[in-house]
Each structure stands twice: as C-alpha cells, then as structure tokens.
Design a protein around this motif. Structure first.
Motif, PDB file in Angstrom:
ATOM      1  N   THR A 113      41.639  45.959  47.460  1.00 42.71           N
ATOM      2  CA  THR A 113      40.353  46.372  47.176  1.00 42.71           C
ATOM      3  C   THR A 113      39.353  45.269  46.567  1.00 42.71           C
ATOM      4  O   THR A 113      40.104  44.234  45.872  1.00 42.71           O
ATOM      5  CB  THR A 113      40.271  47.427  46.362  1.00 42.71           C
ATOM      6  N   LEU A 114      38.145  45.550  46.562  1.00 42.52           N
ATOM      7  CA  LEU A 114      37.159  44.507  46.146  1.00 42.52           C
ATOM      8  C   LEU A 114      37.325  44.289  44.524  1.00 42.52           C
ATOM      9  O   LEU A 114      37.590  43.213  44.113  1.00 42.52           O
ATOM     10  CB  LEU A 114      35.690  44.810  46.373  1.00 42.52           C
ATOM     11  N   ALA A 115      37.839  45.465  43.923  1.00 44.70           N
ATOM     12  CA  ALA A 115      38.156  45.384  42.500  1.00 44.70           C
ATOM     13  C   ALA A 115      39.216  44.381  42.205  1.00 44.70           C
ATOM     14  O   ALA A 115      39.188  43.786  41.351  1.00 44.70           O
ATOM     15  CB  ALA A 115      38.224  46.875  41.900  1.00 44.70           C
ATOM     16  N   ASP A 116      40.262  44.911  43.094  1.00 44.27           N
ATOM     17  CA  ASP A 116      41.512  43.793  42.936  1.00 44.27           C
ATOM     18  C   ASP A 116      41.115  42.188  43.064  1.00 44.27           C
ATOM     19  O   ASP A 116      41.587  41.503  42.422  1.00 44.27           O
ATOM     20  CB  ASP A 116      42.487  44.202  43.965  1.00 44.27           C
ATOM     21  N   LEU A 117      40.265  42.167  43.967  1.00 42.39           N
ATOM     22  CA  LEU A 117      39.737  40.723  44.424  1.00 42.39           C
ATOM     23  C   LEU A 117      39.076  40.179  43.153  1.00 42.39           C
ATOM     24  O   LEU A 117      39.307  38.983  42.498  1.00 42.39           O
ATOM     25  CB  LEU A 117      39.155  40.758  45.464  1.00 42.39           C
ATOM     26  N   LEU A 118      38.252  40.862  42.591  1.00 42.77           N
ATOM     27  CA  LEU A 118      37.226  40.356  41.705  1.00 42.77           C
ATOM     28  C   LEU A 118      38.224  40.134  40.228  1.00 42.77           C
ATOM     29  O   LEU A 118      37.638  39.400  39.675  1.00 42.77           O
ATOM     30  CB  LEU A 118      36.194  41.376  41.216  1.00 42.77           C
ATOM     31  N   CYS A 119      39.346  40.831  40.091  1.00 42.36           N
ATOM     32  CA  CYS A 119      40.161  40.588  39.037  1.00 42.36           C
ATOM     33  C   CYS A 119      41.407  39.746  39.418  1.00 42.36           C
ATOM     34  O   CYS A 119      42.274  39.581  38.537  1.00 42.36           O
ATOM     35  CB  CYS A 119      40.686  42.086  38.652  1.00 42.36           C
ATOM     36  N   HIS A 120      41.141  39.036  40.377  1.00 39.14           N
ATOM     37  CA  HIS A 120      42.251  38.085  40.759  1.00 39.14           C
ATOM     38  C   HIS A 120      41.862  36.679  40.121  1.00 39.14           C
ATOM     39  O   HIS A 120      40.936  36.074  40.692  1.00 39.14           O
ATOM     40  CB  HIS A 120      42.329  37.690  42.266  1.00 39.14           C
ATOM     41  N   TYR A 121      42.105  36.295  38.828  1.00 41.47           N
ATOM     42  CA  TYR A 121      41.361  35.318  37.991  1.00 41.47           C
ATOM     43  C   TYR A 121      42.171  34.077  38.331  1.00 41.47           C
ATOM     44  O   TYR A 121      43.289  33.917  38.782  1.00 41.47           O
ATOM     45  CB  TYR A 121      41.720  35.517  36.676  1.00 41.47           C
ATOM     46  N   PRO A 122      41.321  32.923  38.213  1.00 41.35           N
ATOM     47  CA  PRO A 122      41.776  31.795  38.606  1.00 41.35           C
ATOM     48  C   PRO A 122      43.042  31.343  37.372  1.00 41.35           C
ATOM     49  O   PRO A 122      42.952  31.621  36.288  1.00 41.35           O
ATOM     50  CB  PRO A 122      40.672  30.727  38.296  1.00 41.35           C
TER      51      PRO A 122
END
Ligand code: ADP
Ligand code: MG
Length: 690
Positions: A36-45
């Motif tokens: 989901t978009l939330a998962d992606l936003l929380c995929h941190y560098p």
C-alpha cells in the motif's frame, strides 16, 4: 499520480495506483513487503549519499563509492562494443587531474550534459594515480544538490533498484499527511519530535543531515512505542482470567511412572508451572534450558496435569521431524495414563486429517502434537487448556498469539534453548514469566569438541568407523547451501547427494549410511529418522534439518562440514544432538577456512559447552544482526529501529507504552485509533492480535 477521478488516496491504496507502477513492479514491491501507499511511505532509506562533501579527483578514495566534483571536458563518443553493448565515454577534470567516465547501455546519461559545466559524479573511482576512471556514474548538477543534498539509498530487490523506489516515493511525499499523526501532541512536545508527515518527508528527502537525524529519531521512537504497545496488549490479553481453571495437581504419580528421577531443576520448573495453571490468570511462561536439559519432560508433566484436569493440550514443534519425534516420545510417556495423542502436520493425508480434526473437535484426542498446521483455522479444539510451543526461537510472538487464540485463554508454555541476555530477554519475552533448567540430567559427559581441516577427513572417517564398530551412531552435517538464496535449490540437493555418495559412502564402505535433507518428502524423512533411531543406520548424512530437538541418545559423534558457515549458537544446537547418552561424545568442526576470526570463533566453541556463553560470544562478535533476525526471536520485523543500539529510546518507549496502556488498556480510545492501527499492522502477519 495517476488515479481515477473518483479514487481518493488512502493509506491502504495499493501501490499500483502510482504512475509507473504496473503489475510487474507492484509484484516486486510486494517482495519488499510493500503493498500500500502507507507501506511505501514507510519504506525508509538505509543510508544517504552525501553530495555536499565532494572529493577532488586526486583525493577520491579508490574502489569505494563516493562523490567527485569536476568539470566536463570532452565527450569522447559512443560505440557498440563486442557483445552488442553500447559504450559512451567522456572526460572530466579539475585543476589537478582528469577522470575518465564510461557508461554502458545508457546513451542518455551523456546527452544531457554540457561541456564546460561542473557536475557531481557519484560512483566508484578505480585505476591508478595517473589514470582514474568511473563506470556508470550518476550525475547531479549544483542546482539539484541544493534542493536535495542527500540522496536516499533504499533497501532494494531484483528489478527494483533504489532509484526507482526513490522516484515512486517522491511522487507521494506531498501526500505524507495521509499517514495521520499517531503520537499524542504532548508526547511530541515532551521528546521534541517532529510530526509524522514532516518526519516522513525529511527521512526521504532531508534538507540537511540534522533533519534526517531528527526524522529518524522520531520514526524510531514511534516504531518502538508501537512494538511495546503490541507486547503490552498481548500481555494484557494473556493476563485475562483463564478460560481453563484447573486444580493444583500433585505430579508424584507422573514422576513415579518414569524410568529415571527428574532433575531438581525439572521438579522446580514443573512446580512453578503447575502453580501457574492453578491460578486465576492464564499461564504465560517461558521454559529456558540448554540443549539436552530435558525440556520435553517438563512439558510432558504439564500436559499430563492439564489432561488430568479434563482439558486438551497442544504441542507445537518447528519441524515435522521434531513433531513426529515428540508425538512418539510423549505417547510413550502418557499412554500408560490412558492419554490419547494425535499427530497433525502439513503432510497428514486428507482422510486422516479429517478423522484427526473430528477427534480434536469431539474431545477424543487429549493431546495434539504438530507443526504450524495446528494453527490453521479449521483446527478447533473442544476444550484447549494448555498450549506448549517447543523451540520458541523458531516461532514468534505472532504464532504464540495465534495458538493462544485457539482456546479462549489457554495456558501457554513456550520452550527455548536459546539463552537471551537478560535485558533483551525482558523485552522480547516481556509478557512471559521465566523458568530455567540450569542442570543437566545426571550421567552426561560433556561433548568433546575439536576443529580440524578437510585434509584430515580420512583420519576422521577412520575414527567414525571405529565408533560405529563400538556400537555408536554418527551424524554428519553437510553444508546447507539451501540457506544461500542465490544457489539454486537443485545445486543444494546435489551438494548433499554428492557428499553422501562420494565422501560418506566411499569412506564408510561397510557401514549403513542414510541421507536426510529438506527436499525429501515428509514420509521419507520420517522413515529415515525411524531407521536411524532404531539403529538400522550407522551414520546419517544430513543438512541442518536435524538442527533442532532431535533426540537419539545412542548417537555419539557429530561431524559438521564447512562449520564456518554457521553461527555459534546453531553449531551449539547441532552439537547438542550428541552427548545425550552415557557414552563419551564428540563433535568435529571441519573447516578449510583459514581466516583468523573464523578459527577463533570455532576454537571458542571447542573451549565451552555452556550455551549461555556461546550466545553471548555470538552476540558480541557477530553483532545483533543474527540474533535479531526475526527468525531468532520472533518479533515482528522492525523497519528502522535497532533493538541493540536504540536502547535509550527503547526504554523511553517502554515507559510511555506502559502509561498509555494503564490509561487505555485495550487502546480503544478514539485518540489512540491510529496507534492501535499501527500495532495491528506490525503484528498482523500471522494474526497474533486475534
Ligand atoms: P531438550 O531440553 O534439549 O529438549 P530433551 O527433552 O530432548 O532435551 O531431553 C534430552 C534427553 O535427556 C532425552 O533423551 C530425555 O529422555 C533425557 N532426560 C530428560 N530428563 C532426564 C532425567 N531427569 N534423567 C535422565 N534423562 C533425562
Ligand atoms: Mg527439545
């Protein structure tokens, strides 16, 4: 952002709604756990490349990724090289030196660049002092660097490189508010943390290093708070009054039925367990004891008492081999009391499965032993009173929750041989009370451990042959190449088979040698184990399938090939397969690895048989990575926090979580809705929070 007019974005919108994300890319995202978009936003560098501190060409470190600032001096043209690849070349320079730039299959990289302009080239500098070069550099302008001086590097996967991930995330940054603010206002103030949206924007696209650090601090804090809340919620649920109230039962009749006396430690642990089970709340206890300390017997006593109270019990084991062994062993111990034991694994045939399921539902099976198949939804117990989980480190908090969910609130006993340093233990098993088996059954002689190189294999096999001649059995563990994700599994199979045929059988020509590996059908595995146990096989060549739990007291030698591949704790587990009888036992660590660190590690194992010391050494020398792989402790995977290094934040989060739960024990208050959702997301995988 590509979206239908009527779609409004939510945190749960699938990533394929993003521009440039088709089904294929979406699938690759899924590999990274991103749906989901939330998962992606929380995929941190994982880290950043800092463009603000470029090197001059002469000072750039060789063979390390870095950023070099230089002027583009000339474009040297493109051509097709043998093999069909396209190659484009250019030269850059500063006051002192020049740098040759080469791109393969990327004609566009150079097209955009202008001669006479200064650029930042990121890549690896190679070559000598006079001729330096960089292959496939990434190029930035001064302007680009001003707007994003730190380039984020993301955990990537095949076909989905960091750069692509960065582009997808950048599209989303304007929508970071979607995530909401899970942390209470006062908490942000108290710890001086940035808000969620700001932190997410900064971690992906920081204005400076401090902004990145501040964002990180906030996100780590949030993650640890959510973790602590999850553990707290489980504890709360667990502390609920048990649905299986029991009488206190005297274990004497059980002890008297055994051919040997229990150790003092076993008696103590059983007393603690029986007291728990007779209490008002549900038991939540961890039984910790080194390999061979006799945890199974303690479990058997608890199961016996549970069934005497009129309830059913379940025992969960991590492998079919182990489940089968437990079913047999427990049946031997409990059948004299008229207790009916059922085995349920993934390979139980449909018809047998139906019968077994009916027996479990109809209260005709008293004890169900099995693998995670027990956790599947269609297994319904009539009156589950006690759930035991063996080798807890192979399962997780999540499975623990799923099994506990099978009864209303059954008593729970988890067993582990992996000793965990105390402070961390409190965290990981924060919801559990602990019993320790700190005493081995009498008559054991410590296993003698030796390191040797492959050149002495012939000599070693001579020793094995003599041991077998004396009536003993031996294990030979072969490299589990399967653990190497790059090696095709066929290759792994071949390695074991080749070793079996060309080494073990060849060097033990007159002995009965068996073969065991993960690719065998469960039935075949069971047959091999039965044969080995019955003494029909003298030697067993195996992958680490036998690492956990297997108990054949007549086996007295363990040979581990390519020993350097394993962590010390795993080696200690393997070694624990021998030394279970009265005979003198041996463990041979075969390794051709001459590295000093490796040899030191293996020597350490030769010097001690204390599992706690081994775990401590592993933790200190290999770092927490191994230890904290989610496989080891069963906690949910953490995105950003590091349990070993973020301890101060962890303690803060711990006390804040306790305070939050004291005020709102089930996290049901409207202002905690987002936090509750985060907890749910973190623990969701196997339904631990059911
Ligand atoms: P682990 O703690 O590694 O699971 P097991 O439960 O497999 O250990 O027990 C190891 C071996 O010790 C088994 O063969 C078991 O029958 C034996 N054993 C357990 N308790 C005792 C005891 N009190 N006296 C003698 N042998 C025991
Ligand atoms: Mg065991």
């Amino acid at each position: 952002m590509e979206q239908d007019h009527h779609t409004t974005l939510t945190p749960d919108t699938p990533v394929r709604y993003l521009k440039g994300v088709g089904p294929k890319i979406a699938q690759r995202f899924e590999k990274l756990g991103i749906q989901t978009l939330a998962d992606l936003l929380c995929h941190y560098p994982r880290r950043y490349i800092d463009f603000t501190q470029p090197y001059s060409i002469a000072q750039a470190p060789l063979d390390t990724e870095c950023v070099v600032r230089a002027e583009l001096l000339a474009k040297n043209g493109g051509r097709i090289i043998p093999g069909g690849r396209r190659m484009d070349r250019a030269t850059a320079g500063d006051e002192v030196s020049t740098l040759e730039l080469t791109w393969f299959n990327n004609p566009y990289a150079l097209q955009k660049l202008e001669i006479g302009q200064t650029y930042y080239f990121q890549g690896t500098v190679s070559g000598g002092f006079l001729r330096r070069q960089m292959i496939n550099p990434q190029v930035r302008t001064a302007q680009q660097i001003e707007s994003s001086p730190l380039q984020p590097i993301y955990p990537q996967t095949e076909g989905l490189p960091s750069g692509t991930i960065a582009r997808c995330i950048r599209q989303l940054l304007d929508h970071a508010e979607l995530l909401g603010e899970p942390l209470p206002e006062e908490m942000l103030k108290k710890y001086r943390l940035p808000g969620k949206a700001e932190a997410v924007r900064s971690i992906h696209c920081p204005a400076c290093a401090e902004a990145a650090a501040g964002a990180r601090r906030r996100l780590i804090y949030e993650e640890l708070l959510v973790l602590q809340l999850g553990i707290g919620l489980m504890k709360h649920r667990a502390a609920a009054a048990t649905s299986a109230p029991m009488r206190r039962i005297d274990p004497a009749p059980f002890w008297e039925s055994l051919p040997f006396a229990p150790t003092g430690a076993q008696r103590r642990a059983v007393a603690e367990i029986l007291a728990d089970m007779a209490g008002e709340g549900a038991m939540n206890r961890l039984l910790q004891g080194d390999v061979g300390s006799g945890k199974t017997l303690v479990a058997a006593a608890a199961i016996w008492a549970c069934i005497r109270n009129g309830y059913q019990a379940a025992l969960l084991a991590p492998t079919e081999v182990l489940a089968t062994q437990h079913a047999e062993g427990l049946n031997r111990l409990l059948a004299p009391f008229g207790i009916r034991v059922a085995l349920l694994t993934g390979s139980t045939k449909a018809a047998a499965r139906r019968t077994t399921l009916a027996a479990i539902r109809g209260d005709e099976a008293d004890l169900v032993v099995g693998t995670h198949a027990i956790l599947s939804e269609n297994v319904e117990f009539a009156r589950l009173g006690l759930a035991v989980i063996d080798e807890q480190h192979r399962f997780g908090v999540r499975q623990r929750g799923a099994l506990a969910g099978k009864g209303e609130s059954p008593h729970l006993l988890v067993m582990s041989a992996t000793p965990i340093p105390r402070t961390l233990g409190l965290l990981i098993y924060g919801d559990l009370d602990i019993s320790v088996l700190d005493e081995l059954p009498p008559g054991r002689t410590p296993v003698k451990t030796r390191c040797l190189s492959g050149s002495r294999r012939r000599e070693l096999y001579g020793f094995l042959d003599r041991e077998i001649g004396a009536g003993r059995q031996v294990y030979i563990v072969c490299p589990a190449i399967e653990s190497d994700p790059c090696a095709p599994s066929e290759g792994a199979l071949k390695a074991v088979k080749t070793y079996y045929e060309e080494t073990a059988q060849a060097l033990l020509p007159n002995r009965r040698v068996g073969l065991m590996h993960g690719k065998l059908k469960p039935k075949e595995k069971a047959q091999v184990m039965t044969d080995f146990k019955a003494g029909q096989l003298d030697a067993l060549v195996s992958t680490t399938v036998i690492e956990v739990g297997v108990d054949v007291p007549n086996a007295s030698v363990m040979v581990i090939e390519d020993a350097e591949r394993y962590g010390l704790s795993a080696l200690h587990q393997l070694r624990g397969r021998v030394g279970r009888g009265a005979a003198e036992s041996w463990c041979f660590l075969v390794s051709d690895h001459s590295g000093e660190a490796v040899q030191k590690r293996l020597k350490f194992l030769c010097s001690t048989t204390d599992g706690f010391a081994v775990a401590q050494y592993d933790l200190e020398t290999r770092g927490p990575g191994d230890f904290f792989g989610s496989r080891q402790h069963g906690l949910p995977m953490l995105q950003i926090a590091d349990l070993m290094n973020d301890t101060r934040t962890l303690h803060a989060a711990q006390s804040e979580a306790a305070a939050l739960l004291a005020a709102d024990p089930l996290l049901r208050a409207p202002e905690h809705e987002l936090l509750a959702a985060q907890v749910e997301r973190m623990f969701r995988q196997a339904g631990a929070m059911n």
